[in-house]
Design an enzyme around this catalytic site. Structure first.
Site, short mmCIF file in Angstrom:
data_model
loop_
_atom_site.label_atom_id
_atom_site.label_comp_id
_atom_site.label_asym_id
_atom_site.label_seq_id
_atom_site.Cartn_x
_atom_site.Cartn_y
_atom_site.Cartn_z
N CYS A 53 0.85 -1.18 0.00
CA CYS A 53 0.00 0.00 0.00
C CYS A 53 0.89 1.24 0.00
O CYS A 53 1.78 1.37 0.84
CB CYS A 53 -0.90 -0.01 1.24
SG CYS A 53 -1.89 1.49 1.43
N CYS A 56 0.38 3.26 3.52
CA CYS A 56 0.86 2.79 4.83
C CYS A 56 1.97 1.76 4.77
O CYS A 56 2.56 1.41 5.78
CB CYS A 56 -0.30 2.25 5.67
SG CYS A 56 -0.91 0.63 5.13
N CYS A 102 -7.23 -1.24 1.55
CA CYS A 102 -6.14 -1.76 2.38
C CYS A 102 -6.70 -2.10 3.75
O CYS A 102 -7.39 -1.28 4.37
CB CYS A 102 -5.04 -0.71 2.50
SG CYS A 102 -3.73 -1.16 3.64
N CYS A 105 -5.02 0.46 6.59
CA CYS A 105 -5.30 1.89 6.71
C CYS A 105 -6.60 2.32 6.06
O CYS A 105 -6.99 3.48 6.18
CB CYS A 105 -4.13 2.71 6.15
SG CYS A 105 -3.96 2.64 4.34
N CYS A 127 -8.50 -5.55 -9.74
CA CYS A 127 -8.14 -4.46 -10.64
C CYS A 127 -7.70 -3.29 -9.75
O CYS A 127 -8.54 -2.62 -9.14
CB CYS A 127 -9.37 -4.10 -11.47
SG CYS A 127 -9.09 -2.84 -12.69
#
Length: 140
Positions: A53, A56, A102, A105, A127
């Site tokens: 991510c 984070c 995510c 976060c 996607c």
């Protein structure tokens, strides 16, 4: 998100996210925007490594599950582990989709689709916006 508290492990104020992220990153990650197709840095990348991510740093996908879907965004058939992402029903724009965020976060990553007929072990296509990710190449 932790099962015990129902809160994200990484929590920041809106001002902190805006300070950390570029305006484009903020729009996609924190406002559930989408980058234009075929413009993302990882759309056609074949580099072996782990995708995290961008907000984070949580590890989300590996290059082992990345495949060419020719949809204009990086596609994966499975996250690194189910607890790395969360799923939200998305009915925006008159469509019914499943948003992928995510799990650490709550940042918007993209959407997951299934039953499209790709020859993958899960018949799913995560996607994901390139701008939501950061690739850490495998060393060696």
């Amino acid at each position: 998100m932790t099962q015990e508290t129902g809160e994200y492990r990484v929590r920041k104020s809106d001002a902190e996210w805006r300070e950390q992220l570029t305006p484009q990153e903020y729009h996609v990650l924190r406002e559930a925007g989408t980058e234009r197709p075929h413009t993302g840095e990882y759309t056609d990348t074949k580099t072996v490594g782990v995708y995290s991510c961008r907000a984070c740093g949580a590890e989300l996908f590996t290059s082992d599950t990345k495949f060419d879907s020719h949809c204009g965004w990086p596609s994966f058939y499975s996250p690194l582990a189910e607890d790395r992402v969360e799923y939200i029903e998305d009915t925006a724009f008159g469509m019914r989709r499943v948003e992928v965020r995510c799990g650490s976060c709550g940042s918007h990553l993209g959407h997951v689709f299934e039953g499209e007929g790709y020859a993958t072990p899960t018949d799913q296509r995560y996607c994901i916006n390139s701008i939501s990710l950061r690739l850490r190449p495998q060393e060696g």
